[in-house]
Motif scaffolding. Structure first.
Motif, PDB file in Angstrom:
ATOM      1  N   GLU A  37      34.416  29.805  39.711  1.00 33.93           N
ATOM      2  CA  GLU A  37      33.802  31.153  39.701  1.00 33.93           C
ATOM      3  C   GLU A  37      34.254  32.033  40.865  1.00 33.93           C
ATOM      4  OE1 GLU A  37      31.374  28.427  41.986  1.00 33.93           O
ATOM      5  OE2 GLU A  37      32.262  28.304  39.992  1.00 33.93           O
ATOM      6  N   LYS A  38      34.877  31.394  41.892  1.00 35.11           N
ATOM      7  CA  LYS A  38      35.348  32.209  43.023  1.00 35.11           C
ATOM      8  C   LYS A  38      36.835  32.564  42.917  1.00 35.11           C
ATOM      9  CE  LYS A  38      32.130  30.693  46.552  1.00 35.11           C
ATOM     10  NZ  LYS A  38      31.912  29.607  47.488  1.00 35.11           N
ATOM     11  N   SER A  39      37.513  31.999  41.943  1.00 34.22           N
ATOM     12  CA  SER A  39      38.969  32.195  41.837  1.00 34.22           C
ATOM     13  C   SER A  39      39.304  33.597  41.342  1.00 34.22           C
ATOM     14  CB  SER A  39      39.566  31.199  40.845  1.00 34.22           C
ATOM     15  OG  SER A  39      39.199  29.890  41.151  1.00 34.22           O
ATOM     16  N   LEU A  40      40.479  34.055  41.749  1.00 35.70           N
ATOM     17  CA  LEU A  40      40.992  35.349  41.293  1.00 35.70           C
ATOM     18  C   LEU A  40      42.301  35.105  40.549  1.00 35.70           C
ATOM     19  CD1 LEU A  40      40.490  37.310  44.633  1.00 35.70           C
ATOM     20  CD2 LEU A  40      39.060  37.453  42.587  1.00 35.70           C
ATOM     21  N   PHE A  41      42.425  35.716  39.385  1.00 32.95           N
ATOM     22  CA  PHE A  41      43.651  35.605  38.584  1.00 32.95           C
ATOM     23  C   PHE A  41      44.353  36.965  38.649  1.00 32.95           C
ATOM     24  CE2 PHE A  41      45.198  35.939  33.954  1.00 32.95           C
ATOM     25  CZ  PHE A  41      46.445  35.416  34.256  1.00 32.95           C
ATOM     26  N   ILE A  42      45.539  36.968  39.268  1.00 31.81           N
ATOM     27  CA  ILE A  42      46.288  38.224  39.443  1.00 31.81           C
ATOM     28  C   ILE A  42      47.494  38.176  38.507  1.00 31.81           C
ATOM     29  CG2 ILE A  42      47.512  39.708  41.083  1.00 31.81           C
ATOM     30  CD1 ILE A  42      46.105  38.176  43.349  1.00 31.81           C
ATOM     31  N   ILE A  43      47.581  39.146  37.622  1.00 34.93           N
ATOM     32  CA  ILE A  43      48.684  39.129  36.649  1.00 34.93           C
ATOM     33  C   ILE A  43      49.424  40.463  36.644  1.00 34.93           C
ATOM     34  CG2 ILE A  43      47.043  39.637  34.756  1.00 34.93           C
ATOM     35  CD1 ILE A  43      49.058  38.080  32.921  1.00 34.93           C
ATOM     36  N   THR A  44      50.764  40.365  36.650  1.00 33.99           N
ATOM     37  CA  THR A  44      51.607  41.561  36.543  1.00 33.99           C
ATOM     38  C   THR A  44      52.474  41.416  35.296  1.00 33.99           C
ATOM     39  OG1 THR A  44      51.648  41.861  38.931  1.00 33.99           O
ATOM     40  CG2 THR A  44      53.388  42.952  37.684  1.00 33.99           C
ATOM     41  N   SER A  45      52.446  42.472  34.469  1.00 30.10           N
ATOM     42  CA  SER A  45      53.161  42.425  33.189  1.00 30.10           C
ATOM     43  C   SER A  45      53.953  43.710  32.981  1.00 30.10           C
ATOM     44  CB  SER A  45      52.124  42.286  32.060  1.00 30.10           C
ATOM     45  OG  SER A  45      52.721  42.508  30.810  1.00 30.10           O
ATOM     46  N   CYS A  46      55.108  43.572  32.322  1.00 29.46           N
ATOM     47  CA  CYS A  46      55.801  44.809  31.920  1.00 29.46           C
ATOM     48  C   CYS A  46      55.798  44.945  30.402  1.00 29.46           C
ATOM     49  CB  CYS A  46      57.225  44.860  32.472  1.00 29.46           C
ATOM     50  SG  CYS A  46      58.374  43.836  31.583  1.00 29.46           S
ATOM     51  N   ASN A  47      55.296  43.926  29.714  1.00 27.19           N
ATOM     52  CA  ASN A  47      55.297  43.973  28.251  1.00 27.19           C
ATOM     53  C   ASN A  47      53.960  44.378  27.660  1.00 27.19           C
ATOM     54  OD1 ASN A  47      57.931  43.245  27.897  1.00 27.19           O
ATOM     55  ND2 ASN A  47      57.514  41.061  27.793  1.00 27.19           N
ATOM     56  N   TRP A  48      52.908  44.165  28.423  1.00 22.44           N
ATOM     57  CA  TRP A  48      51.568  44.463  27.919  1.00 22.44           C
ATOM     58  C   TRP A  48      50.940  45.569  28.762  1.00 22.44           C
ATOM     59  CZ3 TRP A  48      50.893  42.212  23.417  1.00 22.44           C
ATOM     60  CH2 TRP A  48      51.412  40.932  23.168  1.00 22.44           C
ATOM     61  N   THR A  49      50.246  46.482  28.104  1.00 20.14           N
ATOM     62  CA  THR A  49      49.513  47.533  28.827  1.00 20.14           C
ATOM     63  C   THR A  49      48.212  46.945  29.379  1.00 20.14           C
ATOM     64  OG1 THR A  49      48.248  48.142  26.878  1.00 20.14           O
ATOM     65  CG2 THR A  49      50.350  49.296  27.218  1.00 20.14           C
ATOM     66  N   GLU A  50      47.541  47.743  30.210  1.00 17.70           N
ATOM     67  CA  GLU A  50      46.246  47.307  30.741  1.00 17.70           C
ATOM     68  C   GLU A  50      45.275  46.976  29.596  1.00 17.70           C
ATOM     69  OE1 GLU A  50      44.651  49.607  33.939  1.00 17.70           O
ATOM     70  OE2 GLU A  50      42.603  49.015  33.466  1.00 17.70           O
ATOM     71  N   ASP A  51      45.198  47.846  28.597  1.00 13.78           N
ATOM     72  CA  ASP A  51      44.260  47.610  27.484  1.00 13.78           C
ATOM     73  C   ASP A  51      44.608  46.317  26.747  1.00 13.78           C
ATOM     74  OD1 ASP A  51      42.914  49.881  28.089  1.00 13.78           O
ATOM     75  OD2 ASP A  51      43.821  51.106  26.510  1.00 13.78           O
ATOM     76  N   GLU A  52      45.904  46.074  26.573  1.00 14.89           N
ATOM     77  CA  GLU A  52      46.303  44.851  25.861  1.00 14.89           C
ATOM     78  C   GLU A  52      45.999  43.602  26.687  1.00 14.89           C
ATOM     79  OE1 GLU A  52      49.969  46.585  23.112  1.00 14.89           O
ATOM     80  OE2 GLU A  52      50.336  46.085  25.205  1.00 14.89           O
ATOM     81  N   LEU A  53      46.196  43.700  28.008  1.00 13.20           N
ATOM     82  CA  LEU A  53      45.871  42.540  28.850  1.00 13.20           C
ATOM     83  C   LEU A  53      44.363  42.261  28.765  1.00 13.20           C
ATOM     84  CD1 LEU A  53      48.040  43.022  32.081  1.00 13.20           C
ATOM     85  CD2 LEU A  53      48.350  41.326  30.276  1.00 13.20           C
ATOM     86  N   ILE A  54      43.571  43.320  28.811  1.00 19.14           N
ATOM     87  CA  ILE A  54      42.116  43.125  28.720  1.00 19.14           C
ATOM     88  C   ILE A  54      41.773  42.454  27.391  1.00 19.14           C
ATOM     89  CG2 ILE A  54      39.890  44.328  28.539  1.00 19.14           C
ATOM     90  CD1 ILE A  54      40.978  46.323  30.631  1.00 19.14           C
ATOM     91  N   LEU A  55      42.382  42.930  26.303  1.00 16.68           N
ATOM     92  CA  LEU A  55      42.105  42.319  24.993  1.00 16.68           C
ATOM     93  C   LEU A  55      42.505  40.849  24.950  1.00 16.68           C
ATOM     94  CD1 LEU A  55      43.067  44.858  22.188  1.00 16.68           C
ATOM     95  CD2 LEU A  55      40.868  43.747  22.552  1.00 16.68           C
TER      96      LEU A  55
END
Ligand code: SAM
Length: 217
Positions: A164-182
């Motif tokens: 519950e304390k971990s942070l997942f940091i992701i950088t993408s050039c193929n997916w938009t913010e909305d798509e990553l959220i989905l």
């Protein structure tokens, strides 16, 4: 709501990465060129700056880089004083290159060959405070062989190495913010977006890369 799969590409295959890192090893041995930093150094620097600003992240917290490639993000973090760093990649050649670079620079970073779509292999790595990915979810999403299943396995692997304390940091050039959220909404909560440069075309504003931070639900 679901997202539409990307068209597959050779970037979604192990053969592509093994060939690419073989070439990068050759270049590194010849002239010290560390090879490609995906989405350029600015993307990497934005993430490092964000991590450095977080009071909740200690220098000895466990940090994993998923699909670490040449390991340059971990090299930068090691130089900033972080000392509990692991990079994993399914390409043995990537791990060979990353090991050569960190050995030459005498830095304390661990590397291992691991496939992010192998749940059991990933679970054995334990829990990390920071789980980082730049370009690897993208590569997995381009897999010619059942990309949807591969993406689901990846998402479950990430969940298994977070608490519950971990942070997942992701950088993408193929997916938009909305798509990553989905993609992640069922099992992750959005913590924030790390701002990246945007462009405007035909009245629409877009980003070339998207960097986001999620926590586990
Ligand atoms: C676009 S490169 C990004 C490399 C590095 N993260 C960077 O930002 O420079 C994608 C990386 O993901 C690795 N990769 C792709 N699929 C993987 C999988 N299933 N498990 C582990 N690594 C994978 C590739 O070998 C490659 O090193």
């Amino acid at each position: 709501m679901s997202i539409e799969e990307l068209d597959s590409s050779e970037l979604g295959t192990m053969e592509y990465w093994e060939t690419s890192y073989s070439r990068e090893i050759y270049n590194y041995n010849r002239n010290g060129d560390v090879g490609e930093i995906w989405f350029d150094e600015d993307s990497q620097n934005r993430i490092i700056t964000w991590i450095l600003k977080q009071d909740s992240i200690e220098e000895d917290d466990r940090i994993i880089d998923l699909g670490c490639g040449n390991g340059m993000l971990l090299i930068e973090l090691a130089q900033e004083g972080y000392n509990n760093l692991l990079g994993v990649d399914y390409s043995p050649k990537a791990v060979q290159l990353a090991n050569s670079i960190k050995n030459d620079r005498k830095l304390n970073i661990q590397y291992a060959v691991a496939d992010l779509t192998n749940l059991e292999e990933m679970k054995k790595l334990g829990i990390f405070k920071i789980v980082h990915d730049k370009g690897t979810y993208d590569a997995i999403s381009l897999c010619p062989d059942n990309s949807k299943q591969k993406r689901d396995l990846y998402i479950n692997s990430v969940l298994n190495i977070m608490d519950e304390k971990s942070l997942f940091i992701i950088t993408s050039c193929n997916w938009t913010e909305d798509e990553l959220i989905l993609s992640f909404v069922d099992k992750f909560l959005k913590k924030c977006t790390i701002p990246t440069p945007s462009f405007k075309f035909g009245g629409k504003v877009g980003n070339v890369v998207t960097s986001m931070v999620f926590t586990k639900k």
